[in-house]
Design a protein around this motif. Structure first.
Motif, mmCIF file in Angstrom:
data_model
loop_
_atom_site.group_PDB
_atom_site.id
_atom_site.type_symbol
_atom_site.label_atom_id
_atom_site.label_comp_id
_atom_site.label_asym_id
_atom_site.label_seq_id
_atom_site.Cartn_x
_atom_site.Cartn_y
_atom_site.Cartn_z
ATOM 1 N N GLU A 31 0.830 -1.209 0.000
ATOM 2 C CA GLU A 31 0.000 0.000 0.000
ATOM 3 C C GLU A 31 0.862 1.254 0.000
ATOM 4 O OE1 GLU A 31 -2.531 1.706 3.432
ATOM 5 O OE2 GLU A 31 -3.888 0.450 2.235
ATOM 6 N N ARG A 35 0.877 4.013 -3.083
ATOM 7 C CA ARG A 35 0.599 5.427 -2.800
ATOM 8 C C ARG A 35 1.787 6.315 -3.187
ATOM 9 N NH1 ARG A 35 -3.863 6.465 0.207
ATOM 10 N NH2 ARG A 35 -2.988 8.260 1.274
ATOM 11 N N LYS A 78 -3.011 6.412 -11.489
ATOM 12 C CA LYS A 78 -3.520 5.285 -10.719
ATOM 13 C C LYS A 78 -2.421 4.237 -10.653
ATOM 14 C CE LYS A 78 -8.089 6.352 -12.338
ATOM 15 N NZ LYS A 78 -9.269 5.961 -13.070
ATOM 16 N N SER A 80 -1.080 0.383 -8.866
ATOM 17 C CA SER A 80 -1.549 -0.844 -8.217
ATOM 18 C C SER A 80 -0.410 -1.846 -8.078
ATOM 19 C CB SER A 80 -2.697 -1.469 -9.010
ATOM 20 O OG SER A 80 -2.243 -1.939 -10.252
ATOM 21 N N ALA A 87 -4.008 2.698 -5.501
ATOM 22 C CA ALA A 87 -3.917 4.071 -5.013
ATOM 23 C C ALA A 87 -4.089 5.008 -6.200
ATOM 24 C CB ALA A 87 -2.575 4.321 -4.335
ATOM 25 N N MET A 99 -3.694 12.647 -2.809
ATOM 26 C CA MET A 99 -4.216 11.281 -2.847
ATOM 27 C C MET A 99 -5.730 11.322 -2.827
ATOM 28 S SD MET A 99 -1.452 9.616 -3.070
ATOM 29 C CE MET A 99 -2.193 8.011 -3.095
#
Length: 100
Positions: A31, A35, A78, A80, A87, A99
């Motif tokens: 994650e 991000r 985007k 991933s 994110a 974000m």
């Protein structure tokens, strides 16, 4: 209750705990990576006006597992990891990328 069942249950609980803890850390790291790529790529593309490919070359080692997709219509990036951890960062003009 039979003592064997109790011992088996305790051993099973310890083994499950040993498996889940590293899994949580991996998900957390994925994650953070998604991000970070979304935010830095968004800033790089929409503020520095570089191509997404050029921006991704600046990523630190290990970030190559994060996929990034540029959406010029929404002014967003985007990102991933394995299409599961996602994110998105959106360019918001004078305030830069945030974000979503």
């Amino acid at each position: 209750m039979d003592l064997r069942y109790l011992i088996t249950a305790v051993i099973l609980a310890v083994l499950i705990g040993m498996v889940l803890q590293p899994t949580r850390q991996i998900v957390s790291d994925a994650e953070v990576g998604a991000r970070a790529v979304a935010k830095t790529a968004c800033s790089c593309v929409f503020i520095a006006r570089r191509s997404l490919e050029a921006c991704r070359k600046d990523d630190p080692p290990g970030f190559d597992m994060v996929r990034a997709h540029l959406d010029r219509e929404e002014k967003a990036v985007k990102a991933s990891v394995f299409w599961i951890i996602r994110a998105e960062a959106v360019y918001q003009g004078a305030t830069g990328c945030a974000m979503d």
